[in-house]
Scaffold this active site. Sequence first.
Site, PDB file in Angstrom:
ATOM      1  N   HIS A 184       0.717  -1.181  -0.122  1.00  0.00           N
ATOM      2  CA  HIS A 184      -0.058  -0.001  -0.068  1.00  0.00           C
ATOM      3  C   HIS A 184       0.966   1.363   0.014  1.00  0.00           C
ATOM      4  CE1 HIS A 184      -3.601   2.228   0.844  1.00  0.00           C
ATOM      5  NE2 HIS A 184      -2.940   2.764   1.702  1.00  0.00           N
ATOM      6  N   ARG A 286     -10.156   3.489 -15.911  1.00  0.00           N
ATOM      7  CA  ARG A 286     -10.906   2.568 -15.145  1.00  0.00           C
ATOM      8  C   ARG A 286     -12.404   2.764 -14.729  1.00  0.00           C
ATOM      9  NH1 ARG A 286      -5.437   2.254 -12.387  1.00  0.00           N
ATOM     10  NH2 ARG A 286      -4.596  -0.028 -12.313  1.00  0.00           N
ATOM     11  N   GLU A 411      -4.019 -10.108 -18.971  1.00  0.00           N
ATOM     12  CA  GLU A 411      -3.595  -9.902 -17.902  1.00  0.00           C
ATOM     13  C   GLU A 411      -3.420 -11.390 -17.237  1.00  0.00           C
ATOM     14  OE1 GLU A 411      -5.898  -6.687 -15.619  1.00  0.00           O
ATOM     15  OE2 GLU A 411      -7.357  -7.377 -16.920  1.00  0.00           O
ATOM     16  N   ASP A 435      -2.175  -7.678 -12.555  1.00  0.00           N
ATOM     17  CA  ASP A 435      -3.070  -9.031 -12.474  1.00  0.00           C
ATOM     18  C   ASP A 435      -2.176 -10.273 -13.057  1.00  0.00           C
ATOM     19  OD1 ASP A 435      -5.498  -8.901 -10.903  1.00  0.00           O
ATOM     20  OD2 ASP A 435      -6.115  -7.624 -12.558  1.00  0.00           O
ATOM     21  N   CYS A 482      -0.160  -1.122 -18.814  1.00  0.00           N
ATOM     22  CA  CYS A 482      -0.863  -0.053 -18.013  1.00  0.00           C
ATOM     23  C   CYS A 482      -0.915  -0.702 -16.643  1.00  0.00           C
ATOM     24  CB  CYS A 482      -2.293   0.046 -18.629  1.00  0.00           C
ATOM     25  SG  CYS A 482      -3.420  -1.435 -18.566  1.00  0.00           S
TER      26      CYS A 482
HETATM   27  C1  PEP Z   1      -3.643  -4.656 -14.061  1.00  0.00           C
HETATM   28  O1  PEP Z   1      -3.998  -5.645 -13.457  1.00  0.00           O
HETATM   29  O2  PEP Z   1      -2.453  -4.279 -14.167  1.00  0.00           O
HETATM   30  C2  PEP Z   1      -4.484  -3.495 -14.326  1.00  0.00           C
HETATM   31  C3  PEP Z   1      -3.813  -2.174 -15.056  1.00  0.00           C
HETATM   32  O3  PEP Z   1      -5.799  -3.546 -13.916  1.00  0.00           O
HETATM   33  P1  PEP Z   1      -6.324  -3.148 -12.517  1.00  0.00           P
HETATM   34  O4  PEP Z   1      -5.081  -2.749 -11.835  1.00  0.00           O
HETATM   35  O5  PEP Z   1      -7.233  -2.377 -12.371  1.00  0.00           O
HETATM   36  O6  PEP Z   1      -6.723  -4.622 -12.017  1.00  0.00           O
HETATM   37 MG    MG Z   2      -6.442  -5.802 -13.882  1.00  0.00          MG
END
Ligand code: PEP
Ligand code: MG
Length: 554
Positions: A184, A286, A411, A435, A482
């Site tokens: 965090h 998002r 992901e 992810d 991303c």
């Molecule tokens: C990710 O999983 O890297 C991503 C950009 O999506 P989120 O963090 O919103 O799951």
């Molecule tokens: Mg994700």
Amino acid sequence: MTLLRGVGIGQGVAAGPVVRMAEPLPAPEKSRSTAGVDAERQRTRAAVAAVAAELQQRAHAAGGAAQEVLEAQAMIAEDPSLEEEIDTRLDEGCTAEWAVHDAFAGFRATLEAVGGYLGERAADLDDIAQRVRAHLEGVPAPGVPDPGHPFVLVARDLAPADTALLRLDQVLALVTTDGGPTSHTAILAREKGIVAIVGAAQAASLQDGQTVVVDAAAGAVDDEPSPERLAAVAERLAVRAAEDAAPPAPGALADGTPVPLLANLGKPSDAADALARGAEGVGLFRTEFLFLSAAQAPTIAQQRAAYTELLQSFEGRKVVVRMLDAGADKPLAFLNDAHEENPALGLRGLRALRASEDILREQLTALAEADAATAAELWVMAPMVTTVEETAYFTALAREFGLQTAGVMVEVPASALLADRVLAHADFASIGTNDLTQYTMAADRLLGSVAGFQDPWHPAVLRLVREVGEAGARTGRPVGICGEAAADPLLAVVLVGLGATSLSMAPAALADVRRSLAQHTVDDARRIALAALQADDAAGARAAAQTAATSPSQ
Ligand code: PEP
Ligand code: MG
């Protein structure tokens, strides 16, 4: 001089005095005083008066809404009925520590029982009790310190509640003994652009008031900086301030190869800040963040308004909007409220949207309408895509709504490994490294006990990124990144070396990533990436990349 090693977040540097964040005091033992009732009463009165004065002083300095809260706390500390409660316990022969602890706890229970506004003040009592006890025991008060001057905050780790209280104008840098690059604290530091080093176990030895240099790029804290080192830091800070004041240039490698730097956003009102920091567009919007607390699916009109506002801010630029991504860490009751044993492996992302196709269709309708009314370059993408069939399903559906550019997020290892097949049906791919790391390493990204596995530097994750990068190059399709990984300045170079064609990140990370890319050519980036790929683990990959980045190319 000792260099205390940890994981640096970003490229910043800071110098200043250490202030340690104390841990909450454990409940005292109930014991009888040996000093006598009068002595204990005197100690208690002095401690309460000191805390009330300190709170008044902080109230005065804070001003605004915080002033009222702190003044109210000062009044509570000296409340006559609390004093009576404390006295009763002291008269029974208890120590001041126990009397304060027990009287405040009793008062807290009473307030909680009353409920309403008074009930909400119950937590304040804990804070005041801890402060009075810290005075009695001669130890620092727990929680985020406020010494009244800029400081380097040293803590075990920060809880979300602590971070809400951080005064960013006062905290020069953060150093934690626990936590990893996805903790965090690390995420907060990246988001807010705070110089930070996490997981520096030896930082436990730092003392209040000691001047240190925190060098995030080097991942090290210098606990005894020489005057020359302090002067060099001051100069580096002045150079960075001058660079930051100049209008930001587009992202590019040292040889001029463009690497568009885009922003990850969660609401349209964040656009102005992203643009001011030089975001060339949006790489991840998002959409689920707009509707996290909604019980019902948002209407087309609600969505159209939000998307139109976003697209208007980025006229003439690329904006990648992600379809609602319901999942373990971002539950959307209207898409999936079933109890699942393993929500991270459940009906989430595109799977959940497909199960409620009417909601997906409404979102595409709203996006198509916003697109028609504005002049940004809208790209849409589906989250958590696992198969080629899912890819074909989503892109065909998006085209049905007249949306020109449709892609998928990679992901899940399955879609990374079949990236060439996936890209045969999609206009682009965007790798979500958060992810992708979670699923590659089989480590829940929400679980602190396995946080050590959640490191996108792991060569297994990097190999999957290379699969997608190479597939993108073969098929001529763009491959963006991303996830949090794109915000790590050195990892950003590695990702470009693996074939990423754009990077999207929290706007505060843009400047450091821009600076880092500008130091390396495309050949350097490939060489650095290769060094990282050949490592056995995440720490090895990071170290190999660092060495390769600082050694000249052959
Ligand atoms: C990710 O999983 O890297 C991503 C950009 O999506 P989120 O963090 O919103 O799951
Ligand atoms: Mg994700």
